[in-house]
Design a protein around this motif. Structure first.
Motif, PDB file in Angstrom:
ATOM      1  N   SER A   2       0.839  -1.185   0.000  1.00  0.00           N
ATOM      2  CA  SER A   2       0.000   0.000   0.000  1.00  0.00           C
ATOM      3  C   SER A   2       0.878   1.241   0.000  1.00  0.00           C
ATOM      4  O   SER A   2       0.940   1.957   0.974  1.00  0.00           O
ATOM      5  CB  SER A   2      -0.908  -0.014   1.223  1.00  0.00           C
ATOM      6  N   LEU A   3       1.567   1.464  -1.094  1.00  0.00           N
ATOM      7  CA  LEU A   3       2.471   2.601  -1.156  1.00  0.00           C
ATOM      8  C   LEU A   3       1.833   3.793  -1.855  1.00  0.00           C
ATOM      9  O   LEU A   3       2.389   4.874  -1.875  1.00  0.00           O
ATOM     10  CB  LEU A   3       3.754   2.206  -1.893  1.00  0.00           C
ATOM     11  N   ALA A   4       0.677   3.601  -2.429  1.00  0.00           N
ATOM     12  CA  ALA A   4       0.009   4.670  -3.150  1.00  0.00           C
ATOM     13  C   ALA A   4      -0.556   5.687  -2.164  1.00  0.00           C
ATOM     14  O   ALA A   4      -0.696   5.400  -0.984  1.00  0.00           O
ATOM     15  CB  ALA A   4      -1.116   4.081  -3.998  1.00  0.00           C
ATOM     16  N   PRO A   5      -0.894   6.896  -2.648  1.00  0.00           N
ATOM     17  CA  PRO A   5      -1.457   7.897  -1.758  1.00  0.00           C
ATOM     18  C   PRO A   5      -2.681   7.366  -1.020  1.00  0.00           C
ATOM     19  O   PRO A   5      -3.508   6.666  -1.584  1.00  0.00           O
ATOM     20  CB  PRO A   5      -1.837   9.031  -2.711  1.00  0.00           C
ATOM     21  N   SER A   6      -2.765   7.709   0.248  1.00  0.00           N
ATOM     22  CA  SER A   6      -3.890   7.269   1.045  1.00  0.00           C
ATOM     23  C   SER A   6      -4.751   8.469   1.381  1.00  0.00           C
ATOM     24  O   SER A   6      -4.253   9.542   1.681  1.00  0.00           O
ATOM     25  CB  SER A   6      -3.389   6.614   2.333  1.00  0.00           C
ATOM     26  N   ALA A   7      -6.048   8.295   1.326  1.00  0.00           N
ATOM     27  CA  ALA A   7      -6.957   9.404   1.580  1.00  0.00           C
ATOM     28  C   ALA A   7      -6.982   9.766   3.057  1.00  0.00           C
ATOM     29  O   ALA A   7      -7.246  10.897   3.421  1.00  0.00           O
ATOM     30  CB  ALA A   7      -8.357   9.042   1.101  1.00  0.00           C
ATOM     31  N   VAL A  54       5.331   6.895  -4.347  1.00  0.00           N
ATOM     32  CA  VAL A  54       5.404   6.974  -2.880  1.00  0.00           C
ATOM     33  C   VAL A  54       4.895   8.336  -2.435  1.00  0.00           C
ATOM     34  O   VAL A  54       5.426   9.371  -2.845  1.00  0.00           O
ATOM     35  CB  VAL A  54       6.845   6.761  -2.375  1.00  0.00           C
ATOM     36  N   HIS A  55       3.871   8.340  -1.607  1.00  0.00           N
ATOM     37  CA  HIS A  55       3.297   9.591  -1.115  1.00  0.00           C
ATOM     38  C   HIS A  55       3.857   9.896   0.270  1.00  0.00           C
ATOM     39  O   HIS A  55       3.798   9.052   1.167  1.00  0.00           O
ATOM     40  CB  HIS A  55       1.770   9.462  -1.040  1.00  0.00           C
ATOM     41  N   ILE A  56       4.414  11.071   0.444  1.00  0.00           N
ATOM     42  CA  ILE A  56       4.993  11.458   1.738  1.00  0.00           C
ATOM     43  C   ILE A  56       4.494  12.854   2.109  1.00  0.00           C
ATOM     44  O   ILE A  56       4.523  13.778   1.290  1.00  0.00           O
ATOM     45  CB  ILE A  56       6.542  11.447   1.679  1.00  0.00           C
ATOM     46  N   ASP A  57       4.022  13.006   3.343  1.00  0.00           N
ATOM     47  CA  ASP A  57       3.542  14.298   3.823  1.00  0.00           C
ATOM     48  C   ASP A  57       4.580  15.018   4.668  1.00  0.00           C
ATOM     49  O   ASP A  57       4.684  16.238   4.629  1.00  0.00           O
ATOM     50  CB  ASP A  57       2.276  14.093   4.681  1.00  0.00           C
ATOM     51  N   ILE A  58       5.283  14.262   5.494  1.00  0.00           N
ATOM     52  CA  ILE A  58       6.185  14.876   6.478  1.00  0.00           C
ATOM     53  C   ILE A  58       7.514  14.120   6.489  1.00  0.00           C
ATOM     54  O   ILE A  58       7.536  12.887   6.422  1.00  0.00           O
ATOM     55  CB  ILE A  58       5.561  14.823   7.893  1.00  0.00           C
ATOM     56  N   VAL A  59       8.618  14.866   6.603  1.00  0.00           N
ATOM     57  CA  VAL A  59       9.943  14.276   6.808  1.00  0.00           C
ATOM     58  C   VAL A  59      10.392  14.643   8.219  1.00  0.00           C
ATOM     59  O   VAL A  59      10.437  15.823   8.562  1.00  0.00           O
ATOM     60  CB  VAL A  59      10.966  14.808   5.784  1.00  0.00           C
ATOM     61  N   LEU A  60      10.677  13.639   9.037  1.00  0.00           N
ATOM     62  CA  LEU A  60      11.250  13.872  10.365  1.00  0.00           C
ATOM     63  C   LEU A  60      12.677  13.349  10.308  1.00  0.00           C
ATOM     64  O   LEU A  60      12.904  12.137  10.221  1.00  0.00           O
ATOM     65  CB  LEU A  60      10.433  13.143  11.441  1.00  0.00           C
TER      66      LEU A  60
ATOM     67  N   VAL B  37      12.616  -1.698  -2.131  1.00  0.00           N
ATOM     68  CA  VAL B  37      12.352  -3.129  -1.934  1.00  0.00           C
ATOM     69  C   VAL B  37      12.067  -3.397  -0.451  1.00  0.00           C
ATOM     70  O   VAL B  37      11.104  -4.082  -0.094  1.00  0.00           O
ATOM     71  CB  VAL B  37      13.553  -3.975  -2.413  1.00  0.00           C
ATOM     72  N   ARG B  38      12.918  -2.816   0.412  1.00  0.00           N
ATOM     73  CA  ARG B  38      12.724  -3.005   1.863  1.00  0.00           C
ATOM     74  C   ARG B  38      11.352  -2.491   2.299  1.00  0.00           C
ATOM     75  O   ARG B  38      10.631  -3.134   3.048  1.00  0.00           O
ATOM     76  CB  ARG B  38      13.834  -2.264   2.618  1.00  0.00           C
ATOM     77  N   MET B  39      11.010  -1.313   1.780  1.00  0.00           N
ATOM     78  CA  MET B  39       9.748  -0.694   2.167  1.00  0.00           C
ATOM     79  C   MET B  39       8.560  -1.555   1.723  1.00  0.00           C
ATOM     80  O   MET B  39       7.607  -1.750   2.488  1.00  0.00           O
ATOM     81  CB  MET B  39       9.666   0.680   1.508  1.00  0.00           C
ATOM     82  N   ALA B  40       8.635  -2.073   0.501  1.00  0.00           N
ATOM     83  CA  ALA B  40       7.525  -2.889  -0.009  1.00  0.00           C
ATOM     84  C   ALA B  40       7.348  -4.152   0.828  1.00  0.00           C
ATOM     85  O   ALA B  40       6.215  -4.523   1.185  1.00  0.00           O
ATOM     86  CB  ALA B  40       7.784  -3.248  -1.476  1.00  0.00           C
ATOM     87  N   ILE B  41       8.456  -4.809   1.166  1.00  0.00           N
ATOM     88  CA  ILE B  41       8.359  -6.037   1.972  1.00  0.00           C
ATOM     89  C   ILE B  41       7.840  -5.707   3.366  1.00  0.00           C
ATOM     90  O   ILE B  41       6.942  -6.374   3.895  1.00  0.00           O
ATOM     91  CB  ILE B  41       9.745  -6.727   2.066  1.00  0.00           C
ATOM     92  N   ALA B  42       8.392  -4.642   3.960  1.00  0.00           N
ATOM     93  CA  ALA B  42       7.993  -4.277   5.325  1.00  0.00           C
ATOM     94  C   ALA B  42       6.513  -3.920   5.389  1.00  0.00           C
ATOM     95  O   ALA B  42       5.787  -4.367   6.290  1.00  0.00           O
ATOM     96  CB  ALA B  42       8.853  -3.109   5.821  1.00  0.00           C
TER      97      ALA B  42
END
Lengths: 137, 144
Positions: A2-7, A54-60, B37-42
């Protein structure tokens, strides 16, 4: 996968080359309901930020990195290339714990799962077990 | 403050800080230097209900193995930069943490020195196959 943008769920990427700190902060933020990705170096974070899937909102991010690009330079890169992404820099594990707690206060579950001091104590204990002089406040 | 204290204690026990693993949620350590790859597996393992720790190198994995006493499965790539590759990590993990089950993966053939009880997965594979192998290894059809 589930790497796509999430609502619903905001995604945070935690950038820290100290794995024990990164893991503790990432798990804390996950327990607040965030989707959390982990990067061991700034360059990994940049690769994730450049990936359209890859959807990212915040970087810590940690400030100091042992190798490569540090947190300040990563912040500048994000501002220039992904200005919609919010960046939070933390110079120490203590600051990272408190920054994570503040994110939890406005996060999906609107409450902290436990006090950030617990996270910090856990980080210190793990670092001390590995390196007796590795305390950091 | 009682609810918070309760949550704290629960989390400490669940996270293995006390050195025990009473929780039914099993912990998987994923070691892969390729971030995506790591992210997808995790993420796939988390979606399946596992707690997942991530390491970008064998050295990071060793730090997590020492600090978290409750890792059920080590899933590691064999080809990684640095002083330790995945095969060496698998040997160290088996020697010092005999309760940890190991799955090793590579785009090349399995190296000859791999321990007999290490499961080998050839790349490429869909992340769902990792969940299936972990489920099989832990003797369960669904994590919980």
């Amino acid at each position: 996968m589930s790497l796509a943008p999430s609502a619903q769920v905001e995604t945070i990427i935690v950038v820290d080359d100290e794995v024990l700190v990164r893991t503790a902060i990432a798990e804390y933020l996950r327990s607040c309901g965030y989707k959390v990705l982990e990067a061991a170096r700034s360059e990994e974070a940049m690769a994730l930020l450049e990936d359209d899937e890859v959807h990212i909102d915040i970087v810590l991010s940690a400030v100091s990195m042992r190798h490569g690009i540090d947190g300040f330079a990563l912040h500048r890169w994000v501002r220039e290339n992904r200005p919609e992404v919010r960046v939070v820099l933390a110079g120490t594990p203590a600051r990272a714990s408190h920054a994570a707690a503040e994110l939890c206060d406005s996060g999906p579950m609107l409450q902290r799962p436990y006090d950030p001091q617990i996270v910090l104590d856990r980080i210190k204990r793990m670092l001390a077990a590995r390196e007796p002089s590795g305390e950091d406040e | 403050m009682e609810p918070q204290l309760g949550a704290t204690v629960t989390e400490l026990v669940r996270s293995g800080v006390g050195g025990t693993q009473p929780s039914a949620i099993r912990t998987i350590l994923v070691v892969e230097d390729e971030t995506l790859v790591r992210m997808a597996i995790a993420e796939t393992l988390r979606d399946a209900g596992y707690r997942v720790l991530e390491a970008a190198s064998a050295e990071e994995a060793m730090a997590l193995l020492v600090s978290f006493g409750n890792i059920a499965v080590l899933f590691t790539d064999i080809q990684m930069p640095g002083a330790l590759n995945g095969a060496a990590l698998a040997r160290l993990a088996r020697r010092h943490h005999p309760g940890v089950r190991v799955i090793a993966t590579s785009g090349a053939a399995a190296p000859p020195g791999l321990d007999a009880d290490v499961i080998f997965m050839a790349k490429p594979y869909p992340p769902e196959d990792v969940v299936r192998r972990v489920n099989d290894l832990l003797g369960r059809h669904a994590p919980g």
